[in-house]
Every structure is written in structure tokens, then in C-alpha cells.
Enzyme design. Structure first.
Site, PDB file in Angstrom:
ATOM      1  N   LYS A 492      38.147  13.269 -31.438  1.00 44.65           N
ATOM      2  CA  LYS A 492      37.035  12.574 -30.782  1.00 44.65           C
ATOM      3  C   LYS A 492      37.499  11.209 -30.276  1.00 44.65           C
ATOM      4  O   LYS A 492      38.545  10.724 -30.690  1.00 44.65           O
ATOM      5  CB  LYS A 492      35.881  12.404 -31.770  1.00 44.65           C
ATOM      6  CG  LYS A 492      36.259  11.612 -33.019  1.00 44.65           C
ATOM      7  CD  LYS A 492      35.220  11.736 -34.122  1.00 44.65           C
ATOM      8  CE  LYS A 492      35.596  10.831 -35.284  1.00 44.65           C
ATOM      9  NZ  LYS A 492      34.872  11.154 -36.497  1.00 44.65           N
ATOM     10  N   ARG A 590      23.384  10.067 -42.084  1.00 40.70           N
ATOM     11  CA  ARG A 590      23.634   9.879 -40.657  1.00 40.70           C
ATOM     12  C   ARG A 590      23.071  11.091 -39.925  1.00 40.70           C
ATOM     13  O   ARG A 590      22.043  10.992 -39.286  1.00 40.70           O
ATOM     14  CB  ARG A 590      25.141   9.706 -40.416  1.00 40.70           C
ATOM     15  CG  ARG A 590      25.520   9.303 -39.040  1.00 40.70           C
ATOM     16  CD  ARG A 590      26.978   8.902 -38.910  1.00 40.70           C
ATOM     17  NE  ARG A 590      27.899  10.036 -39.030  1.00 40.70           N
ATOM     18  CZ  ARG A 590      29.228   9.931 -38.895  1.00 40.70           C
ATOM     19  NH1 ARG A 590      29.782   8.738 -38.671  1.00 40.70           N
ATOM     20  NH2 ARG A 590      29.999  10.983 -38.990  1.00 40.70           N
ATOM     21  N   TYR A 718      41.198 -21.523 -21.334  1.00 35.15           N
ATOM     22  CA  TYR A 718      39.787 -21.927 -21.241  1.00 35.15           C
ATOM     23  C   TYR A 718      39.398 -22.831 -22.410  1.00 35.15           C
ATOM     24  O   TYR A 718      39.800 -22.597 -23.555  1.00 35.15           O
ATOM     25  CB  TYR A 718      38.883 -20.690 -21.305  1.00 35.15           C
ATOM     26  CG  TYR A 718      38.898 -19.845 -20.056  1.00 35.15           C
ATOM     27  CD1 TYR A 718      38.491 -20.377 -18.829  1.00 35.15           C
ATOM     28  CD2 TYR A 718      39.309 -18.522 -20.114  1.00 35.15           C
ATOM     29  CE1 TYR A 718      38.496 -19.582 -17.691  1.00 35.15           C
ATOM     30  CE2 TYR A 718      39.314 -17.731 -18.971  1.00 35.15           C
ATOM     31  CZ  TYR A 718      38.912 -18.270 -17.762  1.00 35.15           C
ATOM     32  OH  TYR A 718      38.925 -17.493 -16.644  1.00 35.15           O
ATOM     33  N   MET A 767      40.110 -12.542 -20.157  1.00 37.26           N
ATOM     34  CA  MET A 767      39.711 -11.162 -19.879  1.00 37.26           C
ATOM     35  C   MET A 767      40.931 -10.269 -19.667  1.00 37.26           C
ATOM     36  O   MET A 767      41.014  -9.169 -20.207  1.00 37.26           O
ATOM     37  CB  MET A 767      38.800 -11.107 -18.639  1.00 37.26           C
ATOM     38  CG  MET A 767      38.247  -9.706 -18.393  1.00 37.26           C
ATOM     39  SD  MET A 767      37.322  -9.573 -16.869  1.00 37.26           S
ATOM     40  CE  MET A 767      35.876 -10.543 -17.237  1.00 37.26           C
TER      41      MET A 767
HETATM   42  C1  LIG Z   1      35.536  11.177 -37.638  1.00 38.30           C
HETATM   43  C2  LIG Z   1      35.177  12.185 -38.605  1.00 38.30           C
HETATM   44  C3  LIG Z   1      36.137  12.707 -39.488  1.00 38.30           C
HETATM   45  C4  LIG Z   1      37.530  12.178 -39.600  1.00 38.30           C
HETATM   46  O1  LIG Z   1      37.523  10.981 -40.358  1.00 38.30           O
HETATM   47  P1  LIG Z   1      38.848  10.171 -40.708  1.00 38.30           P
HETATM   48  O2  LIG Z   1      38.415   9.145 -41.668  1.00 38.30           O
HETATM   49  O3  LIG Z   1      39.318   9.598 -39.435  1.00 38.30           O
HETATM   50  O4  LIG Z   1      39.794  11.154 -41.269  1.00 38.30           O
HETATM   51  C5  LIG Z   1      35.761  13.766 -40.284  1.00 38.30           C
HETATM   52  N1  LIG Z   1      34.509  14.252 -40.248  1.00 38.30           N
HETATM   53  C6  LIG Z   1      33.559  13.744 -39.443  1.00 38.30           C
HETATM   54  C7  LIG Z   1      32.184  14.318 -39.486  1.00 38.30           C
HETATM   55  C8  LIG Z   1      33.858  12.684 -38.613  1.00 38.30           C
HETATM   56  O5  LIG Z   1      32.911  12.171 -37.821  1.00 38.30           O
END
Ligand SMILES: *Cc1c(COP(=O)(O)O)cnc(C)c1O
Length: 822
Positions: A492, A590, A718, A767
Site C-alpha cells: 500500500k 479502526r 528565510y 520548499m
Molecule cells: C499496513 C498494514 C500492515 C502492515 O504493517 P507493518 O507494521 O508495516 O508490518 C498489516 N496489516 C494491515 C491491516 C495494515 O494496514
């Protein structure tokens, strides 16, 4: 090479299972992806802790491979091919290479040492190639697998070999010796690299010297401990006539004594004494490592009795060695593999395999110069090259050079040019677009000019991603899994900022079971990029359900509302058994079904055949913090309870998974049937004792745009937030907060690394730029700058900014170009 398998049975101590063993092979492979695999290939199915090439055998048989060295015959393969069954396929590969080596009798230089092996090998090749047909190990093929593969490439035309051998622990070198059997030994140096594998320095030296068991001469830098080990070694092995050929900066008793070493602006002047005479030498380098490597080469030339003019004229032509094949973004959506420093048949084979494994575009182009020092006649050589190109399904070839041009008729799809300049003058008309281009040429063709023309011009900041380190980290975590436990890797957020598609491709090659993305879009772009592995979407919005179905993505379902919405669309499309993943909320709060919704969930799913529960999962809130150990256990217990209830009441057999990276490390008993690896793949652990086993994956690099010196009392940036108390030399780097560098890292809290030294950030991060203090650093405009990587690490930056490495990695803006390499 032409090897009769009948002869191999005793060599490998193998059991033959197949038709008549009177079969000849002419190609050895361990890479299931190579397009060079064919009916004349002998495929060695290696098994690592986690990689098992036996899995690819059915595919390979389908592609026409007939002969395999295996540890067992995979299911349904018996009778479909010939098998040499052995105890250990790696050992068999090594034994085969040793046997093959013995078929040849010419001098072989074996190089080992802590650093400089590849450079010395490449330089010796350059220095000796006018007079010999050399076989050398490609790139840094110096390991337990690389060495046998290098030796297997020897053919009857060669008359000198140069191989390197690298080891990381005891008992490895004698295996490599048995394969290379060098007649000339070169020990580059003994540093502290890989010290973990050895008890002490003496043990390490002794182990390395094992490479020289049969060497008639050993070249080395004189040093009391090495002398002692060498003398002892010679005595133990009765090597009475072995010659020790040493050099030194300090010890006059060395065979070659370096009298003087003087750095000039672009080169180093060296005066050395040999056999009572004094000679001069110029080397086009100034750093001490290059000078030591060049002196090692000098000794080999002296041993080969070259006259001093030849030595001088060749050594002053030494050049920087490119250590790796790099993949770069090219113009018009091309990608470029830069191998612009060598051209020989063996390295062309390797580069073509690399091209196949890295291609981002379907269309493959090779730009190839004349090929030198093969030992074959040009007629034979270009016939072989043309065949290789055909086997590799290259769409177009551009041949540059008089010789390749004269053999154009052998190629089916070639455009030729007499020289690089002619090609460059016509480059516009060749309209490169949407293709993966391998640029491979001998040094004298100066293909670096072609690379620079075809490379996409962006600003100079890049995020370099080391694909080998990703493989290493994957294997590190896989090794922690119980047999049969599957692995999902989270890609992801663009692979945690590192590049989603490239990493997904690598993971697919490693046969990971699942990929995980956050949103449907991410999954769609992976599928569009050719990814076939199943992909779970963590956070699918109902509006994306139609495209999830269209692209065969697998949604995580976390609420009754979502489930009903998905079921509705799925029924409209008459789907059956569509895989979904049920997320349970066990305390993270969550996403997920809570305990009090389980009955409704069961009622909705009972008797349903539209969807299939592929897996049940939950996510831990505190797997990385031992102070919440009890809470973590309560999550696991609740997961056990709720998932068991679903399983028994729905009478299903899904995959269950709850562990993320730190969960894998800290809760080994809760692996269930699968784990979800995330940050660990990218080289980050929450546990310092584990961190040292992971390899750094991403390095954010830039360059110095400008350097200036300001007097005391002047300010930088700056708001005048840095005031110079003394004269200060500052460098401007073209990277800023829009690239993802937090402003909190400015004002002398953070630093970058230039020439291995820290340069603190002065004033505020802008920036697109930041300024650093280089008063104490010998650097110039254009020099490379490391923003993070080995040092500073993302872990260190995250700690200073009171955040976590995840945020640092995923903040790097998409305008920063990603470069992948091995
Ligand atoms: C991102 C995520 C993981 C991986 O987590 P890490 O700490 O990066 O290993 C596993 N399960 C879910 C549901 C996640 O959102």
C-alpha cells in the site's frame, strides 16, 4: 560447452530418473525466468531457506526444458523430463563446476580480500585483454552460487581466467577453491567487512588463504600477520616452491616497495622499487583504495613479466568500475538498463536475463557495440550473438561499430551504425518510446553519451531502491514462519513510498501468496502493470466495488453495510464464490466487525454462495510495544474466539491472519495460516536487535547545486534563522519540504551526509531546497549528497521528528524519481 549427462551421474553422485541418459546439454541455468532456458538446458533447482526453484519445474517443462538437477521430483512431473536426483542441488552445482573447471588447463587468477575484488578483477581484465582471451566472473559474481556460474562459462577459446571469491564465514572458501583452483592468487586487502562470521582476524586471513591452496604465486600487501599465516600455510601444505610476491608502502623487504605516492590534481604519481631498480607510474585516481587496488594489478603485470613501458601506458588508462546494472527512467516512457562499460558474450547473456526480469515495457531493445575478446572468429561469435538475441525475443537491435555492422545479415531486426557519433546524429529518427532499452557496449564506444541522451532529465534528486535488499528482508521474515504459513506483503501507499509496481513484480517472482493495498486504485494499477498475484484491498469504498470485481481484486469487508452492498452488486453480476476477506475489530477500533455484530454477519452469510470467505483477519494495535503485551494477547484471544465461531457456524476453512511485521517478531505463536509483512520488507524493525539483520532498502540522494562561503555575521535562508558566528562554507541541495523533507528536520537538528561526513542543515528547509554546513568537508558542486539511507537512517530521522519511519518513507513526494537496482 557440451556435456553428456551420462558422465555427470557419478560426478554429482546422482540418481538418474528419466529416459536414456546419453543426452547432451550446452547451457546451465538456475534462473526460471531466463528466456535462454531450452531443450539443451540443464536446470539446477536450487532451494534457499525460502526460495524453492522446484516450484517452477512444471512451468519449465512446459517451456521445453528437459533436464533437471533436483532434490526431489515435483508432483506430476515424473516421466515428463529427465531428473538427476541429488541430496543438495547447490552442492551439485558446485561439484559440477569443479568438474567442468578441470576440463581446462590454463592460468587462472583467483582474487579474494575484503574490498576491491571486483575492481581488481575488472582492471586486470582491462590490462591483460590485449594479449589474452579472458573469461572472468561477471560483475561481482563471487558467492557460493556466483562462482560456479562464472566458471561454467569457460569455453575452449579462453586462455586466461580471472575469478573473484567472496566469503562471509568459515568453511566457505575451500568450496570455492575447489571450483576455481586458481594458479595465481591475489589478496586485495583484509578489512573489517563481514567480521561477524569469524572469531578473529587471523581466522579470517587463514580462511581467505584457502583459495590459494594450489596457487604457484600469491600477490599481497606485506603485513606481519599475513606473512605468518602464509608461511604456516605453505609449510602445512608442502608448497615449497610457491612464490610470495608482496608489496608495501613501509617495508623495504617487500618485492615491490613503494617509495613515493604523490597526489596531483587528476592523478597519483607513484615511484616504486623492483629488483633494485626504480620506476615511475601514474594512476588516474587519488583515493587510497584505488591506489592499493592499482598496485595489486601492477604486481600481477610484473609477475607476467610485462615491460615497464607497457605497464605504464596501460595503467594510466585505468577507469572507474561501474559495479551494478542500473535501471533508469528514459525519455518517452522508456526505461533504460545501463551497462555501458563492457561487452563480451558472457556479460551479454547476463544483461539479457536482467533485461527480461526488469522490463517495464513489453517491447525490448538492445543497443550493442562490437564485442571484443571472445576468442571465437567473428563469424562464429556473431552467429551466437544473433541466436541469443532471437532466444531472448528482443524486438529491435541497434548495432554500433564496424564489425557488428558487417554481420548485420545475421540479425533479423537490426539497424546498424559505424560508430557512436553516427548513431547519435540519427537518434531523433529512431523514435524511442515505450520500450525497455539495454545499452551495452565496450568502453571505447563511450555509450555513456547514449545513456545521457536517452535518460529522462529530471532534477537531480532520486530515491534509490535496492531490490536485492528487499529480497533479503523478505527472506529474513519468511525464515521466521512455521512451515506452510503463507505471507501477504503490504504494498500500500506506493510500496511504502518505494514504488508499488516494481516491488510487486519482485514479490511475485518470490511467489509471495498475497499482496495488500489500501485502495482499489492501487490494486488496479498493479493489475494493469501485469501483476497476477491475488490482491487484497484493505479499505474498499462501495463506489469501487464494480471495479474491484472487474479487476478480480479481493475486498476486505468490515461492516454489515459494506457486506450487503457488495452482495447486491455481486448478485447482479451472478457471481459465485467471489473471494472476500472478513475483518474483525479486536481492539484496534479502526475497521472491522465487532463482537456484537458477529451473529448478524453469520446470518447474512449462511447458505450464501455468491461470495466465499477467503480469509478472516484482524489487526493489532500494539504488536510493537511490549508494555502493551497483555492488551496484544487479549486481541489475539478475541480473534481466536470470533474467527473460530465464524468457522464453525459457517462451516468454512478460511486463511486466518493477524500479525504485521512486529507481530511476526513478537508473537510467533499467532501466525495462524498467514502473516502480513509491511515495514520490515522495507528494512525497518521496531527492535534494534533485529534491525541489524535487515538491509537498508531506500536511499534518498541528491547533489550539491552550489557552494559559497559567507562571512561571520551573515545569515542563511528565510527568516535569517541561521546566523554565522564564523566564516562558514555552505552548500545548497535541491530538495525541500515539497519533496517530503520535514521543516522540523532543519535548523541544525537534521543533517545530510556528504563524502561520509555529516553536514548539518542551516536555517529552515525551503520548499525545493535546503542549505547545509560544509565548512569541514572537502566537496564540490555536483557531488553526491545522501539525505537518508545507511546514515542517517529513517529510524534516526523519525526519532528526532517524534514520528515513525513509516511517515518518513511515505512522505517522499512522487516527483522524486525512483531508481531500482540490484
Ligand atoms: C499496513 C498494514 C500492515 C502492515 O504493517 P507493518 O507494521 O508495516 O508490518 C498489516 N496489516 C494491515 C491491516 C495494515 O494496514
Amino acid at each position: 560447452m557440451s556435456i553428456n549427462l551420462k558422465n555427470l551421474i557419478p560426478v554429482l553422485d546422482a540418481k538418474w530418473i528419466g529416459s536414456d541418459a546419453d543426452v547432451f546439454v550446452d547451457h546451465i541455468s538456475i534462473d526460471s525466468r531466463s528466456l535462454q532456458n531450452g531443450s539443451k538446458t540443464l536446470f539446477f533447482a536450487l532451494t534457499g531457506v525460502n526460495n524453492n526453484a522446484h516450484l517452477f519445474i512444471p512451468e519449465l517443462i512446459e517451456k521445453g526444458v528437459q533436464n533437471f538437477v533436483v532434490q526431489y521430483i515435483p508432483e506430476n512431473c515424473n516421466g515428463k523430463a529427465n531428473f538427476l536426483v541429488v541430496k543438495n542441488t547447490l552442492k551439485a552445482l558446485q561439484e559440477f563446476a569443479g568438474y567442468y573447471r578441470d576440463l581446462f588447463d590454463f592460468p587462472i587468477i583467483g582474487i579474494t580480500g575484503s574490498n576491491g575484488k571486483t575492481i581488481v578483477k575488472e582492471w586486470l581484465n582491462f590490462l591483460l585483454s590485449p594479449d589474452y582471451n579472458i573469461i572472468r566472473s561477471p560483475k561481482s559474481y563471487n558467492s557460493q552460487v556466483g562462482v560456479p556460474l562464472s566458471v561454467i562459462a569457460i569455453n575452449e577459446k579462453h586462455n586466461l581466467g580471472i575469478f573473484e571469491a567472496g566469503i562471509s564465514t568459515v568453511n566457505e572458501m575451500s568450496k570455492l577453491e575447489n571450483i576455481i583452483k586458481p594458479t595465481i592468487g591475489v589478496l586485495t586487502n583484509i578489512g573489517s567487512a563481514h567480521d561477524e562470521g569469524f572469531e578473529n582476524l587471523e581466522q579470517k586471513i587463514k580462511e581467505k588463504l584457502l583459495l590459494f591452496k594450489k596457487s604457484k604465486v600469491v600477490v599481497y600487501q606485506k603485513n606481519a600477520l599475513i606473512d605468518k599465516c602464509l608461511i604456516q600455510f605453505s609449510a602445512e601444505n608442502h608448497l615449497n616452491d610457491r612464490k610470495l610476491f608482496s608489496w608495501s608502502f613501509t617495508d623495504k623487504s617487500a618485492d615491490v616497495f613503494i617509495l613515493k605516492k604523490e597526489n596531483k590534481t587528476t592523478f597519483t604519481h607513484i615511484e616504486y622499487q623492483y629488483k633494485g631498480e626504480t620506476f615511475d607510474l601514474e594512476i588516474p585516481f587519488q583515493d587510497s583504495a584505488s591506489i592499493e587496488n592499482a598496485i595489486s594489478c601492477l604486481l600481477v603485470l610484473l609477475y607476467f613479466k610485462y615491460d615497464f613501458d607497457t605497464v605504464q601506458s596501460r595503467m594510466e588508462m585505468l577507469y572507474p568500475v561501474e559495479m551494478r546494472l542500473e535501471v533508469k527512467n528514459g525519455i518517452n516512457n522508456c526505461s533504460i538498463i545501463d551497462d555501458s562499460y563492457s561487452s563480451d558474450f558472457q556479460s551479454l547473456k547476463i544483461a539479457l536475463d536482467f533485461l527480461e526480469s526488469q522490463k517495464k515495457n513489453a517491447s525490448k531493445t538492445v543497443i550493442l557495440s562490437d564485442i571484443f575478446q571472445s576468442g571465437f572468429s567473428n563469424e562464429e561469435l556473431y552467429t551466437k550473438v544473433a541466436q541469443l538475441i532471437t532466444d531472448n525475443k528482443v524486438n529491435r537491435v541497434i548495432g554500433i561499430g564496424a564489425t557488428i555492422s558487417s554481420f548485420a545479415a545475421k540479425f533479423s531486426n537490426i539497424t546498424t551504425f559505424q560508430n557512436t557519433a553516427e548513431f547519435i546524429s540519427k537518434i531523433e529518427s529512431l523514435s524511442f518510446n515505450n520500450e525497455t532499452i539495454l545499452i551495452k557496449g565496450a568502453r571505447s564506444f563511450q555509450f555513456e553519451e547514449i545513456v545521457s541522451l536517452l535518460e529522462e532529465k529530471t532534477h537531480e534528486t532520486v530515491l534509490e531502491i535496492n531490490l536485492d535488499s528487499i529480497s533479503h528482508n523478505l527472506n529474513f521474515f519468511k525464515a521466521k514462519l512455521n512451515p506452510g504459513v503463507k505471507i501477504m506483503v503490504m504494498v500500500k501507499a506506493f510500496g511504502y513510498g518505494n514504488g508499488g509496481l516494481e516491488i510487486a513484480k519482485l514479490l511475485e517472482h518470490h511467489k509471495v501468496d498475497y499482496l495488500g493495498v489500501a485502495f482499489a486504485d492501487e490494486g488496479i494499477s498493479l493489475k494493469n502493470g501485469g501483476i497476477k498475484s491475488p490482491i487484497m484491498v484493505l479499505n474498499p469504498e462501495s463506489t469501487s466495488f464494480p471495479s474491484i470485481i472487474q479487476y478480480q481484486l479481493e475486498p476486505e469487508i468490515y461492516s454489515i453495510k459494506g457486506l450487503n452492498a457488495f452482495l447486491k452488486i455481486a448478485r447482479e453480476r451472478n457471481l459465485k464464490d467471489f473471494p472476500i476477506h472478513i475483518k474483525l475489530d479486536t481492539g484496534m477500533h479502526r475497521l472491522g466487525f465487532e463482537e456484537n455484530t458477529i451473529d448478524e454477519l453469520i446470518a447474512t452469510l449462511k447458505g450464501n454462495s455468491t461470495v466465499r470467505i477467503q480469509s478472516i483477519l484482524s489487526h493489532m494495535a500494539t504488536s510493537d510495544e511490549m508494555k502493551h503485551y497483555e492488551f496484544a494477547l487479549s486481541q489475539i484471544n478475541l480473534f481466536e474466539k470470533l474467527s473460530s465461531k465464524l468457522i464453525s457456524e459457517l462451516n468454512i476453512n478460511p486463511i486466518r491472519h493477524i500479525l504485521n511485521t512486529s507481530g511476526i517478531s513478537n508473537f510467533p505463536d499467532a501466525q495462524y495460516n498467514m502473516v502480513r509483512l509491511g515495514i520490515g520488507l522495507y528494512g525497518v524493525s521496531n527492535d534494534p536487535s533485529e534491525q541489524k539483520y535487515l538491509e537498508n532498502v531506500s536511499t534518498l540522494k541528491s547533489i550539491i547545486s552550489q557552494i559559497r562561503t559567507i562571512p561571520a555575521g551573515d545569515s542563511v535562508g528565510y527568516g535569517r534563522r541561521f546566523m554565522a558566528e564564523k566564516e562558514t562554507k555552505i552548500a545548497t541541495i535541491p530538495i525541500g519540504y515539497a519533496d517530503g523533507i520535514s521543516r522540523l528536520w532543519g535548523n541544525e537538528i537534521g543533517y545530510v551526509v556528504i563524502k561520509n561526513q555529516k553536514a548539518f542543515i542551516l536555517g529552515s528547509v525551503c520548499m525545493d531546497m535546503l542549505m547545509v554546513d560544509v565548512s569541514e568537508i572537502d566537496c564540490k558542486e555536483g557531488d553526491s549528497v545522501i539525505i537518508f539511507g545507511e546514515s542517517p537512517t529513517v529510524i534516526e530521522i523519525a526519532a528526532a521528528l517524534k514520528t515513525i519511519p513509516y511517515e518518513i518513507l511515505t512522505s517522499i513526494s512522487q516527483r522524486v524519481k525512483r531508481v531500482f537496482f540490484r
